[in-house]
Write a protein that holds these residues in place. Sequence first.
Motif, PDB file in Angstrom:
ATOM      1  N   ARG A  88       0.385  -1.155  -0.065  1.00  0.00           N
ATOM      2  CA  ARG A  88      -0.042   0.224   0.074  1.00  0.00           C
ATOM      3  C   ARG A  88       0.733   0.846   0.362  1.00  0.00           C
ATOM      4  NH1 ARG A  88      -1.094   2.798   4.622  1.00  0.00           N
ATOM      5  NH2 ARG A  88       0.113   2.215   5.884  1.00  0.00           N
ATOM      6  N   MET A 142      -3.283   4.624  15.326  1.00  0.00           N
ATOM      7  CA  MET A 142      -2.229   4.472  15.351  1.00  0.00           C
ATOM      8  C   MET A 142      -1.025   3.970  14.320  1.00  0.00           C
ATOM      9  SD  MET A 142      -2.173   7.187  17.357  1.00  0.00           S
ATOM     10  CE  MET A 142      -1.227   7.046  17.873  1.00  0.00           C
ATOM     11  N   ALA A 144       0.689   4.859  10.057  1.00  0.00           N
ATOM     12  CA  ALA A 144       1.603   5.982   9.421  1.00  0.00           C
ATOM     13  C   ALA A 144       1.152   6.987  10.015  1.00  0.00           C
ATOM     14  CB  ALA A 144       2.136   5.186   7.906  1.00  0.00           C
ATOM     15  N   LEU A 145      -0.376   7.503   9.854  1.00  0.00           N
ATOM     16  CA  LEU A 145      -1.202   8.418   9.410  1.00  0.00           C
ATOM     17  C   LEU A 145      -1.338   8.864  11.209  1.00  0.00           C
ATOM     18  CD1 LEU A 145      -3.605   8.185   6.494  1.00  0.00           C
ATOM     19  CD2 LEU A 145      -1.282   9.679   6.407  1.00  0.00           C
ATOM     20  N   ARG A 165      -4.489  -1.720  17.042  1.00  0.00           N
ATOM     21  CA  ARG A 165      -5.509  -3.009  17.376  1.00  0.00           C
ATOM     22  C   ARG A 165      -3.677  -3.831  18.333  1.00  0.00           C
ATOM     23  NH1 ARG A 165      -4.351  -8.267  13.883  1.00  0.00           N
ATOM     24  NH2 ARG A 165      -3.072  -6.341  13.035  1.00  0.00           N
ATOM     25  N   ARG A 166      -2.265  -3.809  18.369  1.00  0.00           N
ATOM     26  CA  ARG A 166      -1.988  -4.183  18.900  1.00  0.00           C
ATOM     27  C   ARG A 166      -1.286  -2.809  20.032  1.00  0.00           C
ATOM     28  NH1 ARG A 166       0.162  -6.237  13.323  1.00  0.00           N
ATOM     29  NH2 ARG A 166       0.078  -4.486  12.738  1.00  0.00           N
ATOM     30  N   LYS A 168       1.332  -0.241  21.681  1.00  0.00           N
ATOM     31  CA  LYS A 168       2.381  -0.057  21.145  1.00  0.00           C
ATOM     32  C   LYS A 168       2.567   1.044  21.880  1.00  0.00           C
ATOM     33  CE  LYS A 168       2.095   0.937  16.363  1.00  0.00           C
ATOM     34  NZ  LYS A 168       1.141   0.079  15.581  1.00  0.00           N
ATOM     35  N   PRO A 223     -10.964  10.948   8.556  1.00  0.00           N
ATOM     36  CA  PRO A 223     -10.667  11.651   7.526  1.00  0.00           C
ATOM     37  C   PRO A 223      -9.984  10.410   7.124  1.00  0.00           C
ATOM     38  CG  PRO A 223      -9.208  12.001   9.528  1.00  0.00           C
ATOM     39  CD  PRO A 223     -10.185  11.416   9.813  1.00  0.00           C
ATOM     40  N   ASP A 249     -14.399  13.734   6.102  1.00  0.00           N
ATOM     41  CA  ASP A 249     -14.292  14.075   4.575  1.00  0.00           C
ATOM     42  C   ASP A 249     -14.175  12.783   3.799  1.00  0.00           C
ATOM     43  OD1 ASP A 249     -12.326  14.811   3.526  1.00  0.00           O
ATOM     44  OD2 ASP A 249     -10.569  13.192   3.191  1.00  0.00           O
ATOM     45  N   ALA A 276      -6.200  13.521   2.230  1.00  0.00           N
ATOM     46  CA  ALA A 276      -4.372  13.778   2.300  1.00  0.00           C
ATOM     47  C   ALA A 276      -4.702  12.579   0.526  1.00  0.00           C
ATOM     48  CB  ALA A 276      -3.820  12.686   3.175  1.00  0.00           C
ATOM     49  N   TYR A 310      -5.482  -4.318   6.497  1.00  0.00           N
ATOM     50  CA  TYR A 310      -4.750  -3.491   6.029  1.00  0.00           C
ATOM     51  C   TYR A 310      -3.235  -3.483   5.671  1.00  0.00           C
ATOM     52  CZ  TYR A 310      -3.604  -3.233  11.279  1.00  0.00           C
ATOM     53  OH  TYR A 310      -3.698  -3.676  12.407  1.00  0.00           O
TER      54      TYR A 310
HETATM   55  P1  NAP Z   1      -2.056   1.732   8.795  1.00  0.00           P
HETATM   56  O1  NAP Z   1      -0.762   2.639   8.812  1.00  0.00           O
HETATM   57  O2  NAP Z   1      -1.853   0.368   8.234  1.00  0.00           O
HETATM   58  O3  NAP Z   1      -2.655   2.185  10.449  1.00  0.00           O
HETATM   59  C1  NAP Z   1      -3.884   1.341  10.262  1.00  0.00           C
HETATM   60  C2  NAP Z   1      -3.951   1.493  12.324  1.00  0.00           C
HETATM   61  O4  NAP Z   1      -5.066   0.694  12.305  1.00  0.00           O
HETATM   62  C3  NAP Z   1      -3.059   0.980  12.498  1.00  0.00           C
HETATM   63  O5  NAP Z   1      -2.470   1.653  14.138  1.00  0.00           O
HETATM   64  C4  NAP Z   1      -3.474  -0.181  12.741  1.00  0.00           C
HETATM   65  O6  NAP Z   1      -3.416  -0.681  14.501  1.00  0.00           O
HETATM   66  C5  NAP Z   1      -5.107   0.461  13.741  1.00  0.00           C
HETATM   67  N1  NAP Z   1      -6.101  -1.007  13.581  1.00  0.00           N
HETATM   68  C6  NAP Z   1      -6.187  -1.489  11.933  1.00  0.00           C
HETATM   69  N2  NAP Z   1      -7.459  -2.239  12.635  1.00  0.00           N
HETATM   70  C7  NAP Z   1      -7.954  -2.409  13.845  1.00  0.00           C
HETATM   71  C8  NAP Z   1      -8.646  -2.439  14.607  1.00  0.00           C
HETATM   72  N3  NAP Z   1      -9.526  -3.955  14.357  1.00  0.00           N
HETATM   73  N4  NAP Z   1      -8.715  -2.098  16.010  1.00  0.00           N
HETATM   74  C9  NAP Z   1      -7.196  -0.710  16.449  1.00  0.00           C
HETATM   75  N5  NAP Z   1      -7.104  -0.415  15.681  1.00  0.00           N
HETATM   76  C10 NAP Z   1      -7.095  -1.393  14.771  1.00  0.00           C
HETATM   77  O7  NAP Z   1      -2.919   3.177   8.040  1.00  0.00           O
HETATM   78  P2  NAP Z   1      -2.664   4.721   7.556  1.00  0.00           P
HETATM   79  O8  NAP Z   1      -1.645   4.845   6.516  1.00  0.00           O
HETATM   80  O9  NAP Z   1      -2.081   5.610   8.748  1.00  0.00           O
HETATM   81  O10 NAP Z   1      -3.854   5.108   6.973  1.00  0.00           O
HETATM   82  C11 NAP Z   1      -5.392   4.804   7.917  1.00  0.00           C
HETATM   83  C12 NAP Z   1      -6.198   4.884   6.960  1.00  0.00           C
HETATM   84  O11 NAP Z   1      -6.189   6.776   6.688  1.00  0.00           O
HETATM   85  C13 NAP Z   1      -5.991   4.606   5.615  1.00  0.00           C
HETATM   86  O12 NAP Z   1      -6.801   3.036   5.215  1.00  0.00           O
HETATM   87  C14 NAP Z   1      -6.766   5.079   4.844  1.00  0.00           C
HETATM   88  O13 NAP Z   1      -8.099   4.494   4.815  1.00  0.00           O
HETATM   89  C15 NAP Z   1      -7.475   6.402   4.805  1.00  0.00           C
HETATM   90  N6  NAP Z   1      -7.030   7.697   4.206  1.00  0.00           N
HETATM   91  C16 NAP Z   1      -7.705   8.275   4.141  1.00  0.00           C
HETATM   92  C17 NAP Z   1      -6.845   9.686   2.893  1.00  0.00           C
HETATM   93  C18 NAP Z   1      -8.306  10.673   2.668  1.00  0.00           C
HETATM   94  O14 NAP Z   1      -7.952  11.099   2.011  1.00  0.00           O
HETATM   95  N7  NAP Z   1      -9.101  10.986   3.609  1.00  0.00           N
HETATM   96  C19 NAP Z   1      -5.445   9.920   2.777  1.00  0.00           C
HETATM   97  C20 NAP Z   1      -5.296   8.055   2.539  1.00  0.00           C
HETATM   98  C21 NAP Z   1      -5.344   7.132   4.057  1.00  0.00           C
HETATM   99  P3  NAP Z   1      -1.890  -2.000  14.663  1.00  0.00           P
HETATM  100  O15 NAP Z   1      -0.459  -0.092  14.410  1.00  0.00           O
HETATM  101  O16 NAP Z   1      -1.731  -2.317  15.882  1.00  0.00           O
HETATM  102  O17 NAP Z   1      -2.016  -3.032  13.099  1.00  0.00           O
END
Ligand code: NAP
Length: 310
Positions: A88, A142, A144-145, A165-166, A168, A223, A249, A276, A310
């Motif tokens: 991704r 928590m 990347a974003l 989820r895990r 941190k 977002p 958003d 974003a 994800y």
């Molecule tokens: P990421 O790095 O994969 O982070 C996802 C976070 O969500 C991680 O901390 C993960 O926990 C947590 N998570 C996932 N499933 C969970 C659950 N069941 N219970 C608790 N925590 C959970 O994703 P990212 O890059 O930060 O992006 C997040 C989302 O932002 C994307 O998937 C996308 O939908 C959205 N986004 C929106 C825009 C926009 O323009 N609006 C732009 C970019 C992205 P762990 O750390 O424990 O794995």
Amino acid sequence: MSINVLFAARPDRWSSYEPSLRAAFAERDLPVTLSQEMPPETVDYIIYAPNSPLQDFTPYARAKAVLNLWAGVEQIVGNPTLKIPLARMVDPGMTQSMTEWVTGHVMRYHLGMDRHIVNPGHVWQAHTPPLASERRVCILGMGALGSAVAEKLITIGFEVHGWSRRKKDIAGVTTHHGEAGLEQALRVAQILVLLLPDTPATEDILNARTIGHLPQGAFVINPGRGPLIDDTALMAALDNGKLAGATLDVFRVEPLPEAHPFWAHPKVTVTPHIAAETRPSTAARVIAENIQRGETGAPLLNLVDRDSGY
Ligand code: NAP
């Protein structure tokens, strides 16, 4: 020998990505042939946007990876024809954009800016906002974003909580995790930011029950993805005063249909999925690095775990 890279995104994206991709491949001396069209059996890597017409990966027999242009992968992760690794997008430009967008909307609610910007009666309202250190912001997600947003909010002085989820450990953030930690995280969230991916486990995570855990008068900023919220429960909580406002958003249906009640709701701000966007100049470098990794046998960056979605 040439590395054949197919650009499988909407044709209108080509003109903005092509120069950045070519420059990024040249920076790494990668002998890439890049095109929007090539015989499937010759393709080595697929740069991909999930709204591309390409939905059947079966003919791409020698392809080594699909490199997604978006951070969210919910539209491709379950594709049964996709048998090769899926990476991704984690793009510094996108991360900065998300950080700026969330910070702006958090500051709006924190400072109560609408009292002064939207003040049709020209009322002299002496409202002293609290300091950031007196405001608790909670981020669900928590990754990347979410962690980049947390880092920025901490520099302003907010008390930041995060849920993942895990478990941190993130400097300056009070972290919560797993199902058991969700209620604790919500209880403190005067401003709640949703930055979770859309997976079966996160659908409707903000619903009538979980909204009930939020402090009276909380604000919600989403977002992340539309399906994270039960829209009916959100509207009810805005109408009965439990929630003071929501900035959204992302939606279950995009563009948000004209007749959708969010548009006219006085406590809802709709933005058109602009928090974003992937930025070609920075994203192209991430793609080039991943292709180089693929070619040298190094593990790809930002690989999607197909089981967790994800
Ligand atoms: P990421 O790095 O994969 O982070 C996802 C976070 O969500 C991680 O901390 C993960 O926990 C947590 N998570 C996932 N499933 C969970 C659950 N069941 N219970 C608790 N925590 C959970 O994703 P990212 O890059 O930060 O992006 C997040 C989302 O932002 C994307 O998937 C996308 O939908 C959205 N986004 C929106 C825009 C926009 O323009 N609006 C732009 C970019 C992205 P762990 O750390 O424990 O794995």
